[in-house]
Design a protein around this motif. Structure first.
Motif, PDB file in Angstrom:
ATOM      1  N   LEU A 271       3.633  -0.546  27.977  1.00 21.95           N
ATOM      2  CA  LEU A 271       4.260  -1.324  29.050  1.00 21.95           C
ATOM      3  C   LEU A 271       5.355  -2.246  28.512  1.00 21.95           C
ATOM      4  O   LEU A 271       6.427  -2.377  29.111  1.00 21.95           O
ATOM      5  CB  LEU A 271       3.200  -2.174  29.765  1.00 21.95           C
ATOM      6  CG  LEU A 271       2.154  -1.429  30.594  1.00 21.95           C
ATOM      7  CD1 LEU A 271       1.086  -2.402  31.079  1.00 21.95           C
ATOM      8  CD2 LEU A 271       2.802  -0.738  31.788  1.00 21.95           C
ATOM      9  N   LEU A 272       5.086  -2.865  27.352  1.00 23.03           N
ATOM     10  CA  LEU A 272       6.066  -3.778  26.770  1.00 23.03           C
ATOM     11  C   LEU A 272       7.334  -3.045  26.391  1.00 23.03           C
ATOM     12  O   LEU A 272       8.442  -3.532  26.644  1.00 23.03           O
ATOM     13  CB  LEU A 272       5.460  -4.482  25.554  1.00 23.03           C
ATOM     14  CG  LEU A 272       6.388  -5.472  24.838  1.00 23.03           C
ATOM     15  CD1 LEU A 272       6.825  -6.592  25.781  1.00 23.03           C
ATOM     16  CD2 LEU A 272       5.693  -6.060  23.614  1.00 23.03           C
ATOM     17  N   LEU A 273       7.195  -1.877  25.784  1.00 22.11           N
ATOM     18  CA  LEU A 273       8.386  -1.127  25.379  1.00 22.11           C
ATOM     19  C   LEU A 273       9.243  -0.766  26.587  1.00 22.11           C
ATOM     20  O   LEU A 273      10.477  -0.836  26.532  1.00 22.11           O
ATOM     21  CB  LEU A 273       8.001   0.137  24.617  1.00 22.11           C
ATOM     22  CG  LEU A 273       9.209   0.929  24.072  1.00 22.11           C
ATOM     23  CD1 LEU A 273       9.967   0.109  23.034  1.00 22.11           C
ATOM     24  CD2 LEU A 273       8.762   2.253  23.478  1.00 22.11           C
ATOM     25  N   LYS A 274       8.613  -0.424  27.703  1.00 18.76           N
ATOM     26  CA  LYS A 274       9.371  -0.104  28.920  1.00 18.76           C
ATOM     27  C   LYS A 274      10.177  -1.315  29.373  1.00 18.76           C
ATOM     28  O   LYS A 274      11.339  -1.187  29.769  1.00 18.76           O
ATOM     29  CB  LYS A 274       8.418   0.346  30.033  1.00 18.76           C
ATOM     30  CG  LYS A 274       7.846   1.741  29.822  1.00 18.76           C
ATOM     31  CD  LYS A 274       6.901   2.119  30.959  1.00 18.76           C
ATOM     32  CE  LYS A 274       6.314   3.515  30.742  1.00 18.76           C
ATOM     33  NZ  LYS A 274       5.358   3.876  31.823  1.00 18.76           N
ATOM     34  N   ARG A 275       9.567  -2.505  29.312  1.00 18.37           N
ATOM     35  CA  ARG A 275      10.287  -3.721  29.708  1.00 18.37           C
ATOM     36  C   ARG A 275      11.417  -4.036  28.733  1.00 18.37           C
ATOM     37  O   ARG A 275      12.491  -4.480  29.130  1.00 18.37           O
ATOM     38  CB  ARG A 275       9.325  -4.904  29.787  1.00 18.37           C
ATOM     39  CG  ARG A 275       8.369  -4.818  30.953  1.00 18.37           C
ATOM     40  CD  ARG A 275       7.711  -6.152  31.238  1.00 18.37           C
ATOM     41  NE  ARG A 275       6.803  -6.049  32.374  1.00 18.37           N
ATOM     42  CZ  ARG A 275       6.118  -7.062  32.880  1.00 18.37           C
ATOM     43  NH1 ARG A 275       6.228  -8.255  32.328  1.00 18.37           N
ATOM     44  NH2 ARG A 275       5.324  -6.902  33.912  1.00 18.37           N
ATOM     45  N   ILE A 276      11.143  -3.830  27.449  1.00 17.53           N
ATOM     46  CA  ILE A 276      12.167  -4.073  26.432  1.00 17.53           C
ATOM     47  C   ILE A 276      13.375  -3.169  26.675  1.00 17.53           C
ATOM     48  O   ILE A 276      14.520  -3.609  26.661  1.00 17.53           O
ATOM     49  CB  ILE A 276      11.598  -3.829  25.018  1.00 17.53           C
ATOM     50  CG1 ILE A 276      10.604  -4.936  24.646  1.00 17.53           C
ATOM     51  CG2 ILE A 276      12.717  -3.757  23.981  1.00 17.53           C
ATOM     52  CD1 ILE A 276       9.837  -4.655  23.360  1.00 17.53           C
ATOM     53  N   GLU A 277      13.104  -1.888  26.898  1.00 17.23           N
ATOM     54  CA  GLU A 277      14.193  -0.925  27.095  1.00 17.23           C
ATOM     55  C   GLU A 277      14.954  -1.194  28.383  1.00 17.23           C
ATOM     56  O   GLU A 277      16.178  -1.045  28.442  1.00 17.23           O
ATOM     57  CB  GLU A 277      13.625   0.491  27.090  1.00 17.23           C
ATOM     58  CG  GLU A 277      13.121   0.924  25.709  1.00 17.23           C
ATOM     59  CD  GLU A 277      12.485   2.304  25.727  1.00 17.23           C
ATOM     60  OE1 GLU A 277      12.037   2.742  26.818  1.00 17.23           O
ATOM     61  OE2 GLU A 277      12.436   2.939  24.662  1.00 17.23           O
ATOM     62  N   LYS A 278      14.237  -1.603  29.420  1.00 17.28           N
ATOM     63  CA  LYS A 278      14.880  -1.888  30.703  1.00 17.28           C
ATOM     64  C   LYS A 278      15.818  -3.087  30.604  1.00 17.28           C
ATOM     65  O   LYS A 278      16.911  -3.103  31.198  1.00 17.28           O
ATOM     66  CB  LYS A 278      13.826  -2.132  31.775  1.00 17.28           C
ATOM     67  CG  LYS A 278      14.395  -2.312  33.178  1.00 17.28           C
ATOM     68  CD  LYS A 278      13.289  -2.462  34.205  1.00 17.28           C
ATOM     69  CE  LYS A 278      13.871  -2.630  35.605  1.00 17.28           C
ATOM     70  NZ  LYS A 278      12.803  -2.765  36.628  1.00 17.28           N
ATOM     71  N   SER A 279      15.406  -4.101  29.836  1.00 13.59           N
ATOM     72  CA  SER A 279      16.211  -5.329  29.731  1.00 13.59           C
ATOM     73  C   SER A 279      17.109  -5.346  28.504  1.00 13.59           C
ATOM     74  O   SER A 279      17.890  -6.275  28.317  1.00 13.59           O
ATOM     75  CB  SER A 279      15.293  -6.555  29.691  1.00 13.59           C
ATOM     76  OG  SER A 279      14.395  -6.462  28.603  1.00 13.59           O
ATOM     77  N   HIS A 280      16.988  -4.306  27.654  1.00 16.25           N
ATOM     78  CA  HIS A 280      17.761  -4.250  26.395  1.00 16.25           C
ATOM     79  C   HIS A 280      17.519  -5.497  25.562  1.00 16.25           C
ATOM     80  O   HIS A 280      18.418  -6.008  24.885  1.00 16.25           O
ATOM     81  CB  HIS A 280      19.260  -4.085  26.676  1.00 16.25           C
ATOM     82  CG  HIS A 280      19.585  -2.876  27.489  1.00 16.25           C
ATOM     83  ND1 HIS A 280      19.509  -1.593  26.987  1.00 16.25           N
ATOM     84  CD2 HIS A 280      19.956  -2.736  28.794  1.00 16.25           C
ATOM     85  CE1 HIS A 280      19.833  -0.726  27.935  1.00 16.25           C
ATOM     86  NE2 HIS A 280      20.097  -1.394  29.040  1.00 16.25           N
ATOM     87  N   ALA A 281      16.297  -6.016  25.605  1.00 21.87           N
ATOM     88  CA  ALA A 281      15.955  -7.259  24.914  1.00 21.87           C
ATOM     89  C   ALA A 281      15.115  -6.929  23.686  1.00 21.87           C
ATOM     90  O   ALA A 281      13.896  -7.033  23.702  1.00 21.87           O
ATOM     91  CB  ALA A 281      15.198  -8.196  25.852  1.00 21.87           C
ATOM     92  N   TYR A 282      15.775  -6.516  22.622  1.00 23.25           N
ATOM     93  CA  TYR A 282      15.093  -6.144  21.394  1.00 23.25           C
ATOM     94  C   TYR A 282      14.987  -7.371  20.482  1.00 23.25           C
ATOM     95  O   TYR A 282      15.978  -8.068  20.272  1.00 23.25           O
ATOM     96  CB  TYR A 282      15.840  -5.017  20.684  1.00 23.25           C
ATOM     97  CG  TYR A 282      15.896  -3.742  21.503  1.00 23.25           C
ATOM     98  CD1 TYR A 282      14.899  -2.778  21.385  1.00 23.25           C
ATOM     99  CD2 TYR A 282      16.933  -3.527  22.405  1.00 23.25           C
ATOM    100  CE1 TYR A 282      14.944  -1.617  22.151  1.00 23.25           C
ATOM    101  CE2 TYR A 282      16.981  -2.363  23.170  1.00 23.25           C
ATOM    102  CZ  TYR A 282      15.980  -1.415  23.038  1.00 23.25           C
ATOM    103  OH  TYR A 282      16.016  -0.267  23.787  1.00 23.25           O
ATOM    104  N   GLY A 283      13.787  -7.618  19.974  1.00 24.25           N
ATOM    105  CA  GLY A 283      13.587  -8.823  19.179  1.00 24.25           C
ATOM    106  C   GLY A 283      12.944  -8.555  17.837  1.00 24.25           C
ATOM    107  O   GLY A 283      12.577  -7.426  17.507  1.00 24.25           O
ATOM    108  N   ARG A 284      12.787  -9.627  17.071  1.00 21.44           N
ATOM    109  CA  ARG A 284      12.231  -9.536  15.718  1.00 21.44           C
ATOM    110  C   ARG A 284      10.884 -10.257  15.579  1.00 21.44           C
ATOM    111  O   ARG A 284      10.292 -10.222  14.516  1.00 21.44           O
ATOM    112  CB  ARG A 284      13.227 -10.124  14.711  1.00 21.44           C
ATOM    113  CG  ARG A 284      14.502  -9.309  14.574  1.00 21.44           C
ATOM    114  CD  ARG A 284      15.465  -9.952  13.575  1.00 21.44           C
ATOM    115  NE  ARG A 284      16.585  -9.080  13.295  1.00 21.44           N
ATOM    116  CZ  ARG A 284      17.675  -8.962  14.041  1.00 21.44           C
ATOM    117  NH1 ARG A 284      17.793  -9.702  15.136  1.00 21.44           N
ATOM    118  NH2 ARG A 284      18.641  -8.126  13.728  1.00 21.44           N
ATOM    119  N   THR A 285      10.450 -10.932  16.642  1.00 21.35           N
ATOM    120  CA  THR A 285       9.172 -11.649  16.591  1.00 21.35           C
ATOM    121  C   THR A 285       8.223 -11.078  17.635  1.00 21.35           C
ATOM    122  O   THR A 285       8.590 -10.965  18.811  1.00 21.35           O
ATOM    123  CB  THR A 285       9.370 -13.155  16.851  1.00 21.35           C
ATOM    124  OG1 THR A 285      10.204 -13.709  15.826  1.00 21.35           O
ATOM    125  CG2 THR A 285       8.032 -13.888  16.849  1.00 21.35           C
TER     126      THR A 285
END
Length: 359
Positions: A271-285
């Motif tokens: 679920l988190l990866l889907k949200r990350i990809e949808k918002s293009h919000a890639y992080g390091r933490t």
């Protein structure tokens, strides 16, 4: 002479519940709550009929039932709420491009200079309220003032379907009589501490000097000092930078084993990866939040030198964090994972892992 800003804060009235009452005539005039009805459910929004009984958002469903036995629980329809929210924002953009959404149901607008070239922010707020009602069938409350702090306070002053204006001339007297518990940015714990110090209203807060407030409240003391004097220089920011992306779940039955925790991490990672990809919000933490059956809560984070871009990375980092958290023999009722320390541009070249930090 500096131009006085014209800020409007629009807040939809009992938004989720009002949408459900609009779409379901059988709910109109009845106490309803949008949220989960189970023993671990939580109220997301309560209708005004339910609020009369003391039911409010973030309240446990079991407590809502005790306060209002006839309450009707309705499952949330976020796709519908998002659609209505888009309609509301289209109304905003008819007047200004300086729109700062805070959530699906509220936003700040800077109408100092506006598209229809209307001089009165009060007239603009009235028109916006009318158009929202025409387009969505819902009511909104508006606050009009010369800064964000006062506009936010004003929008909550005459709910529902209210319109409150606080001019520069009226601001000092308005703040003087305002209970500190009603000041946006002062929570229950801080308000209680202020009460212990003899600070109950704005005029009490104003009597304290900056250094005394800093001594008791840290850096926030500066913020409180300024608010007591109606000073708020924050601009309406239409390009708010997302700081994190997360998912979490509260379970109807406690997770009793570490293997069960890992199984839930697998699902949350997807679920988190889907949200990350949808918002293009890639992080390091990556952060893991765990709430135990006794309601004690811990959060643990790990920062890596590369952007987290895959489900396997999320799983591996989360499991490593959980392993170090030493949660053996503890029943878990809530589990959440999220990413922060976001890359403002997007996915860059992944670097070789050279360090990591467990917080």
């Amino acid at each position: 002479m500096q131009e006085v800003r014209k800020i409007i804060h629009i807040d939809m009235d009992a938004f989720y519940a009002s949408v459900e009452q609009r779409d379901h005539p059988e709910y109109r005039g009845k106490p309803i709550a949008v949220g989960g009805a189970g023993k671990r459910g939580v109220v997301a929004t309560a209708s005004y009929e339910a609020r009369k009984f003391g039911v409010h958002s973030a309240m446990a469903s079991v407590l809502a039932y005790r306060k209002c036995p006839e309450i009707i629980f309705v499952k949330p329809r976020f796709d519908v709420y998002k659609q209505v929210s888009r309609q509301v924002r289209e109304v905003f953009f008819e007047y200004t491009d300086l729109v700062e959404p805070l959530s699906l149901d509220e936003a700040y607008l800077d109408v100092t200079e506006n598209k229809p070239q209307v001089k009165s922010a009060t007239i603009i707020a009235q028109e916006i309220k009318q158009k929202i009602k025409q387009v969505t069938g819902l009511t909104a409350s508006a606050g009009v003032s010369f800064n964000k702090f006062l506009a936010k306070i004003a929008s909550d002053y005459q709910k529902p379907d209210g319109l409150t204006v606080i001019t520069p001339k009226e601001a000092p007297a308005f703040i003087d009589q305002l209970p500190v518990s009603k000041i946006h940015g002062i929570g229950k714990v801080t308000a209680h501490k202020m009460h212990e110090l003899g600070i109950f209203e704005g005029k009490d807060l104003k009597s304290w000097d900056r250094f005394a407030l800093i001594r008791h409240f840290g850096k926030s003391g500066i913020f409180y000092y300024n608010l007591a004097r109606a000073e708020d220089e924050r601009k309406v920011n239409p390009h708010r930078i997302r700081k994190s992306v997360s998912v979490e779940n509260t379970y109807t039955e406690d997770i009793q084993t570490k293997q069960g925790v890992y199984l839930q991490v697998e699902q949350l990672a997807e679920l988190l990866l889907k949200r990350i990809e949808k918002s293009h919000a890639y992080g390091r933490t990556l952060t893991v939040k765990i709430k135990f059956d006794d309601f004690k809560q811990i959060t643990r984070s790990k920062t890596v030198a590369y952007l987290i871009t895959s489900e396997s990375q999320i799983r591996e980092i989360a499991k490593e964090i959980i392993e170090q958290a030493q949660i053996e023999d503890k029943a878990i009722r809530l589990l959440g994972i999220g990413v922060s320390n976001l890359d403002p541009v997007g996915v860059g070249v992944q670097l070789t892992l050279f360090s990591s930090v467990i917080e």
